[in-house]
Motif scaffolding. Structure first.
Motif, PDB file in Angstrom:
ATOM      1  N   LEU A   1      15.189  28.965  37.506  1.00 34.11           N
ATOM      2  CA  LEU A   1      16.472  28.340  37.199  1.00 34.11           C
ATOM      3  C   LEU A   1      16.728  28.351  35.692  1.00 34.11           C
ATOM      4  CD1 LEU A   1      19.003  26.654  38.000  1.00 34.11           C
ATOM      5  CD2 LEU A   1      17.588  24.652  37.489  1.00 34.11           C
ATOM      6  N   LEU A   2      15.756  27.940  34.907  1.00 33.01           N
ATOM      7  CA  LEU A   2      15.920  27.917  33.444  1.00 33.01           C
ATOM      8  C   LEU A   2      16.264  29.308  32.917  1.00 33.01           C
ATOM      9  CD1 LEU A   2      12.980  25.545  32.569  1.00 33.01           C
ATOM     10  CD2 LEU A   2      15.366  25.125  31.984  1.00 33.01           C
ATOM     11  N   GLY A   3      15.568  30.327  33.417  1.00 36.24           N
ATOM     12  CA  GLY A   3      15.809  31.699  32.969  1.00 36.24           C
ATOM     13  C   GLY A   3      17.200  32.207  33.285  1.00 36.24           C
ATOM     14  N   LYS A   4      17.789  31.718  34.361  1.00 38.58           N
ATOM     15  CA  LYS A   4      19.141  32.132  34.743  1.00 38.58           C
ATOM     16  C   LYS A   4      20.212  31.237  34.127  1.00 38.58           C
ATOM     17  CE  LYS A   4      17.660  33.887  39.248  1.00 38.58           C
ATOM     18  NZ  LYS A   4      17.680  33.612  40.694  1.00 38.58           N
ATOM     19  N   ALA A   5      20.017  29.921  34.196  1.00 33.90           N
ATOM     20  CA  ALA A   5      21.071  28.973  33.814  1.00 33.90           C
ATOM     21  C   ALA A   5      21.282  28.871  32.307  1.00 33.90           C
ATOM     22  CB  ALA A   5      20.761  27.596  34.386  1.00 33.90           C
TER      23      ALA A   5
ATOM     24  N   GLU B   1      12.604  18.589  31.961  1.00 33.71           N
ATOM     25  CA  GLU B   1      12.662  17.977  30.642  1.00 33.71           C
ATOM     26  C   GLU B   1      12.472  19.098  29.626  1.00 33.71           C
ATOM     27  OE1 GLU B   1      10.653  13.851  30.780  1.00 33.71           O
ATOM     28  OE2 GLU B   1       9.726  15.009  32.399  1.00 33.71           O
ATOM     29  N   TYR B   2      13.553  19.470  28.973  1.00 35.27           N
ATOM     30  CA  TYR B   2      13.548  20.644  28.105  1.00 35.27           C
ATOM     31  C   TYR B   2      13.643  20.238  26.644  1.00 35.27           C
ATOM     32  CZ  TYR B   2      14.653  25.200  26.206  1.00 35.27           C
ATOM     33  OH  TYR B   2      14.618  26.354  25.484  1.00 35.27           O
ATOM     34  N   THR B   3      12.832  20.870  25.834  1.00 39.83           N
ATOM     35  CA  THR B   3      12.936  20.681  24.398  1.00 39.83           C
ATOM     36  C   THR B   3      12.509  21.970  23.698  1.00 39.83           C
ATOM     37  OG1 THR B   3      12.214  19.375  22.493  1.00 39.83           O
ATOM     38  CG2 THR B   3      10.607  19.681  24.230  1.00 39.83           C
ATOM     39  N   THR B   4      13.136  22.251  22.581  1.00 43.59           N
ATOM     40  CA  THR B   4      12.731  23.411  21.785  1.00 43.59           C
ATOM     41  C   THR B   4      11.718  23.011  20.720  1.00 43.59           C
ATOM     42  OG1 THR B   4      14.602  23.093  20.274  1.00 43.59           O
ATOM     43  CG2 THR B   4      14.911  24.634  22.101  1.00 43.59           C
ATOM     44  N   ASN B   5      11.441  21.698  20.603  1.00 48.38           N
ATOM     45  CA  ASN B   5      10.459  21.215  19.631  1.00 48.38           C
ATOM     46  C   ASN B   5       9.061  21.556  20.103  1.00 48.38           C
ATOM     47  OD1 ASN B   5      12.618  20.088  18.300  1.00 48.38           O
ATOM     48  ND2 ASN B   5      12.297  18.062  19.169  1.00 48.38           N
ATOM     49  N   ASN B   6       8.197  21.906  19.175  1.00 43.78           N
ATOM     50  CA  ASN B   6       6.803  22.226  19.526  1.00 43.78           C
ATOM     51  C   ASN B   6       5.944  21.011  19.555  1.00 43.78           C
ATOM     52  OD1 ASN B   6       7.356  24.927  19.822  1.00 43.78           O
ATOM     53  ND2 ASN B   6       7.073  25.331  17.652  1.00 43.78           N
TER      54      ASN B   6
ATOM     55  N   SER C   1      27.473  26.714  23.274  1.00 38.33           N
ATOM     56  CA  SER C   1      26.581  25.731  22.670  1.00 38.33           C
ATOM     57  C   SER C   1      25.254  25.728  23.417  1.00 38.33           C
ATOM     58  CB  SER C   1      27.209  24.335  22.728  1.00 38.33           C
ATOM     59  OG  SER C   1      27.358  23.910  24.067  1.00 38.33           O
ATOM     60  N   PHE C   2      24.301  24.971  22.869  1.00 45.84           N
ATOM     61  CA  PHE C   2      22.989  24.840  23.474  1.00 45.84           C
ATOM     62  C   PHE C   2      22.454  23.457  23.173  1.00 45.84           C
ATOM     63  CE2 PHE C   2      18.293  25.468  23.199  1.00 45.84           C
ATOM     64  CZ  PHE C   2      18.074  25.722  24.537  1.00 45.84           C
ATOM     65  N   ALA C   3      21.836  22.828  24.147  1.00 44.32           N
ATOM     66  CA  ALA C   3      21.206  21.523  23.943  1.00 44.32           C
ATOM     67  C   ALA C   3      19.723  21.753  23.698  1.00 44.32           C
ATOM     68  CB  ALA C   3      21.421  20.633  25.160  1.00 44.32           C
ATOM     69  N   GLU C   4      19.264  21.422  22.517  1.00 52.22           N
ATOM     70  CA  GLU C   4      17.857  21.643  22.194  1.00 52.22           C
ATOM     71  C   GLU C   4      16.934  20.679  22.924  1.00 52.22           C
ATOM     72  OE1 GLU C   4      17.264  21.832  17.997  1.00 52.22           O
ATOM     73  OE2 GLU C   4      18.629  23.514  17.765  1.00 52.22           O
TER      74      GLU C   4
END
Length: 125
Positions: free
Chosen positions: A52-56, A120-125, A66-69
Motif C-alpha cells: 500500500l505504501l509503495g502505491k499510495a 505510522e510513517y515518518t521520514t525521521n531516522n 505535497s507530502f506528510a513527513e
C-alpha cells in the motif's frame, strides 16, 4: 405498546454495538492486535502495508503536490479484510488522499473482527 418497547430495545442494542473510539484508543487496539500476531501473520500484514505504501505515496504526492513527513493512520478491518473505520493524524491533503487510497486498495484478513492495524510513517531516522 409492546412494539414500541421492542423498537426501543432494538435501537438501544444497535447503538450499544457501535463504538466511538478516540484516535489514541484505536491506536492502542491496533498495537495490541498487531503484537499478538504470529510470525506468518505479521509478515502478511507488513507485506500488505508495504505494498500500500509503495502505491499510495507516489499517487498522493502527484495528486496533492505535497507530502506528510510524519503521519499515522489507524483502521479497523471487517471480516472480508476491507477498511471499515479510520482514524488519522494530522489533518492535511496528503493524509486525506492516503486514507482514500487505503480504503480503495488495502486488504488484510486478521484473526479477529474487527481487526485494528496502524501505519505510522515518518521520514525521521
Amino acid at each position: 405498546m409492546k412494539w414500541m418497547f421492542f423498537l426501543l430495545v432494538l435501537m438501544g442494542t444497535a447503538s450499544a454495538q457501535t463504538t466511538d473510539l478516540s484516535f489514541d484508543q484505536a491506536l492502542s487496539k491496533a498495537h495490541s492486535m498487531e503484537s499478538s500476531l504470529g510470525q506468518q501473520d505479521t509478515y502478511r500484514l507488513m507485506k500488505a502495508q508495504g505494498e500500500l505504501l509503495g502505491k499510495a505515496i507516489p499517487v498522493c504526492i502527484n495528486r496533492t503536490g505535497s507530502f506528510a513527513e510524519i503521519f499515522t493512520v489507524v483502521v479497523s478491518l471487517d471480516a472480508s479484510g476491507k477498511v471499515d473505520q479510520v482514524w488519522h493524524q494530522p489533518e492535511n491533503a496528503f493524509v486525506a488522499c492516503f486514507l482514500s487510497e487505503m480504503k480503495r486498495q488495502f486488504s488484510y484478513i486478521g484473526d479477529k473482527t474487527p481487526f485494528y492495524t496502524a501505519i505510522e510513517y515518518t521520514t525521521n531516522n
